[in-house]
Design an enzyme around this catalytic site. Structure first.
Site, PDB file in Angstrom:
ATOM      1  N   LYS A  57       0.283   3.323  -2.979  1.00  0.00           N
ATOM      2  CA  LYS A  57      -0.888   4.203  -3.114  1.00  0.00           C
ATOM      3  C   LYS A  57      -0.479   5.679  -3.119  1.00  0.00           C
ATOM      4  CE  LYS A  57      -3.875   0.730  -0.918  1.00  0.00           C
ATOM      5  NZ  LYS A  57      -4.511   0.306   0.346  1.00  0.00           N
TER       6      LYS A  57
ATOM      7  N   TYR B 180      -3.885  -2.767 -10.104  1.00  0.00           N
ATOM      8  CA  TYR B 180      -3.689  -2.454  -8.680  1.00  0.00           C
ATOM      9  C   TYR B 180      -2.783  -3.488  -7.993  1.00  0.00           C
ATOM     10  CZ  TYR B 180      -4.969  -2.321  -3.710  1.00  0.00           C
ATOM     11  OH  TYR B 180      -4.922  -2.316  -2.327  1.00  0.00           O
TER      12      TYR B 180
ATOM     13  N   SER C  32       0.799  -1.236   0.000  1.00  0.00           N
ATOM     14  CA  SER C  32       0.000   0.000   0.000  1.00  0.00           C
ATOM     15  C   SER C  32       0.827   1.280   0.000  1.00  0.00           C
ATOM     16  CB  SER C  32      -0.949   0.013   1.193  1.00  0.00           C
ATOM     17  OG  SER C  32      -1.988  -0.906   0.953  1.00  0.00           O
TER      18      SER C  32
ATOM     19  N   TYR D 129      -4.624   3.840   8.075  1.00  0.00           N
ATOM     20  CA  TYR D 129      -5.988   3.305   8.254  1.00  0.00           C
ATOM     21  C   TYR D 129      -6.524   3.637   9.651  1.00  0.00           C
ATOM     22  CZ  TYR D 129      -3.561   0.752   4.643  1.00  0.00           C
ATOM     23  OH  TYR D 129      -2.780   0.439   3.580  1.00  0.00           O
TER      24      TYR D 129
ATOM     25  N   VAL E 177       1.143  -3.708   3.810  1.00  0.00           N
ATOM     26  CA  VAL E 177       1.130  -4.996   4.511  1.00  0.00           C
ATOM     27  C   VAL E 177       2.395  -5.820   4.293  1.00  0.00           C
ATOM     28  CG1 VAL E 177      -1.365  -5.401   4.839  1.00  0.00           C
ATOM     29  CG2 VAL E 177      -0.252  -6.133   2.731  1.00  0.00           C
TER      30      VAL E 177
HETATM   31  N1  GLN Z   1      -2.339  -5.369  -1.917  1.00  0.00           N
HETATM   32  C1  GLN Z   1      -2.856  -5.246  -0.584  1.00  0.00           C
HETATM   33  C2  GLN Z   1      -4.359  -5.386  -0.595  1.00  0.00           C
HETATM   34  O1  GLN Z   1      -4.987  -4.855  -1.435  1.00  0.00           O
HETATM   35  C3  GLN Z   1      -2.467  -3.922  -0.022  1.00  0.00           C
HETATM   36  C4  GLN Z   1      -3.027  -3.684   1.352  1.00  0.00           C
HETATM   37  C5  GLN Z   1      -2.078  -3.008   2.274  1.00  0.00           C
HETATM   38  O2  GLN Z   1      -0.875  -2.909   2.041  1.00  0.00           O
HETATM   39  N2  GLN Z   1      -2.590  -2.562   3.396  1.00  0.00           N
HETATM   40  O3  GLN Z   1      -4.936  -6.046   0.237  1.00  0.00           O
END
Ligand code: GLN
Length: 308
Positions: free
Chosen positions: A71, A195, A68, A243, A261
Site C-alpha cells: 500500500k 489489489y 499491505s 491500523y 499480514v
Molecule cells: N491482502 C490483504 C487483505 O486485503 C492485505 C491485508 C493486510 O496485509 N493487512 O486482506
C-alpha cells in the site's frame, strides 16, 4: 543520537538471536489459505543505510508476501499520478479500527479514513487503475518497486493472488460498498484483482529494506519522490501504518512503519535507514508480533526514534 556502522551489524544479529528463541510467535494469518501454510518459526531483519551498506540477520533472504506493505508503493504511485486529488476520495486520519473494517464507511459516506486500511487501499488502487489495465498498472507498479530496490527479480506470487481472489469476500464487500457511494470507478473485480496481485508481491527483508530507501530522504539513498512527498508518506505510516495498532507501534518504536499480514514490516528511520523485519506470526492487530518486538529493540539500541 546515531550508531556507528560497526554496531549495527552486531545489533541486527543480536536481535535475530533473541527472536529465534521466542516461544510466543503470534498466529499466522489464516484467512488467505496460501499464507496459513507458512512456517511461523522464521524471522528476518535487514537495515539499509545511506553509505550503501545492508546489514542482515536471520531469514533476511527468504521471500515473503508483502501484502499491505504494498500500500505504501501504491500510495506513492497514486500521488505521482493524480497528486493531491487523491485526497478527495481518501482521508488522512487514522481509523482506530481493524484493517478490513467496514464500520466507518457507512457513517462517512464511502470515503475511507486513510490509504492504508483496506477500503482506502482499494480506492487508491482504483484511482491509478482508472484509464489503464490491471496488467499495465501491475507492470508499472512492479517497475517502480524494482527500481526502488534496484532488483529486477522482484515478482508477484500468482498462487497467493489466486488464493485471495477465492477467499476475499470481505474485500469484495468493501469494494461493492465503495461502489454504491460512487467511490469506485472501475469494476470491483478489476480493482480487486489488481489489489490482490499488488498484495501478492514477494520480497525478502533484504529486498524490502532496499526498496524502502526512497523514503529515507538522505544523500546516498535513491530519490524517486520529492522530499515533501516522502515526508507525507512517512507521516501516514506513523499514524495509520499499523491500523488500530498504530498508537502501540508509535509508542514502542517511534518510527513510521507499514505492516502486512504476511508478517513483514517496512520501517523508515528518516535520514538514517530503511529497515525491513519479517516474522509470519501476527499480534492481535494483525501486525507481525516478533517484527514489532524486534523493532522495539532496534529503536531502543540505535536511539533512532523520531521523538529523540
Ligand atoms: N491482502 C490483504 C487483505 O486485503 C492485505 C491485508 C493486510 O496485509 N493487512 O486482506
Amino acid at each position: 543520537m546515531g550508531k556507528r556502522s560497526a554496531d549495527l551489524g552486531q545489533i541486527v544479529s543480536d536481535i535475530a538471536a533473541q527472536m529465534r528463541d521466542q516461544e510466543d510467535r503470534g498466529a499466522v494469518a489464516n484467512y488467505i489459505p496460501e499464507l496459513a501454510a507458512i512456517d511461523p518459526n522464521q524471522f528476518g531483519i535487514a537495515v539499509a543505510t545511506p553509505d550503501g551498506k545492508l546489514y542482515t540477520a536471520g531469514d533476511a533472504g527468504v521471500p515473503f508476501s508483502i501484502q499491505s506493505v504494498s500500500k505504501v508503493y501504491a500510495l506513492a504511485f497514486a500521488l505521482g499520478s493524480v497528486g493531491d486529488q487523491l485526497w478527495q476520495r481518501v482521508g488522512v486520519e487514522s481509523s482506530g479500527l481493524a484493517f478490513d473494517s467496514i464500520l466507518l464507511l457507512e457513517q462517512e459516506k464511502g470515503k475511507p479514513r486513510n490509504p492504508f486500511i483496506n477500503a482506502g487501499a482499494i480506492v487508491t488502487t482504483d484511482t491509478i487503475l482508472h484509464g489503464s489495465s490491471p496488467k499495465e498498472l501491475l507492470g508499472a507498479l512492479l517497475r517502480f518497486i524494482r527500481e526502488a530496490a534496484d532488483d529486477n527479480s522482484i515478482h508477484i506470487n500468482e498462487a497467493v493472488a489466486k488464493s485471495e481472489i477465492a477467499t476475499g469476500n470481505r474485500n469484495f464487500a468493501l469494494a461493492y460498498y465503495l461502489r454504491s457511494h460512487g467511490n469506485l470507478l472501475c469494476a470491483p473485480e478489476l480493482t480487486l484483482g489488481t489489489y490482490f496481485h499488488q498484495c501478492a508481491i514477494e520480497m525478502s527483508c533484504a529486498q524490502l529494506a532496499l526498496a524502502g530507501r526512497f523514503l529515507v530522504s538522505a544523500e546516498g539513498m535513491p530519490q524517486l519522490v520529492s522530499h515533501e512527498r516522502a515526508r507525507r508518506i512517512n507521516a501516514l505510516m506513523m499514524t495509520c501504518g499499523h491500523y488500530n495498532g498504530s498508537g502501540d507501534f508509535a509508542y514502542r518504536v517511534g518510527l513510521p512503519g507499514k505492516s502486512g499480514v504476511g508478517g513483514g514490516i517496512l520501517v523508515i528511520a528518516p535520514g538514517r535507514a530503511s529497515i525491513a523485519v519479517w516474522s509470519p506470526g501476527l499480534n492481535q492487530f494483525g501486525n507481525s508480533k516478533l517484527g514489532t518486538d524486534a523493532m522495539h529493540l532496534l529503536a531502543k539500541r540505535t536511539g533512532w526514534s523520531v521523538f529523540g
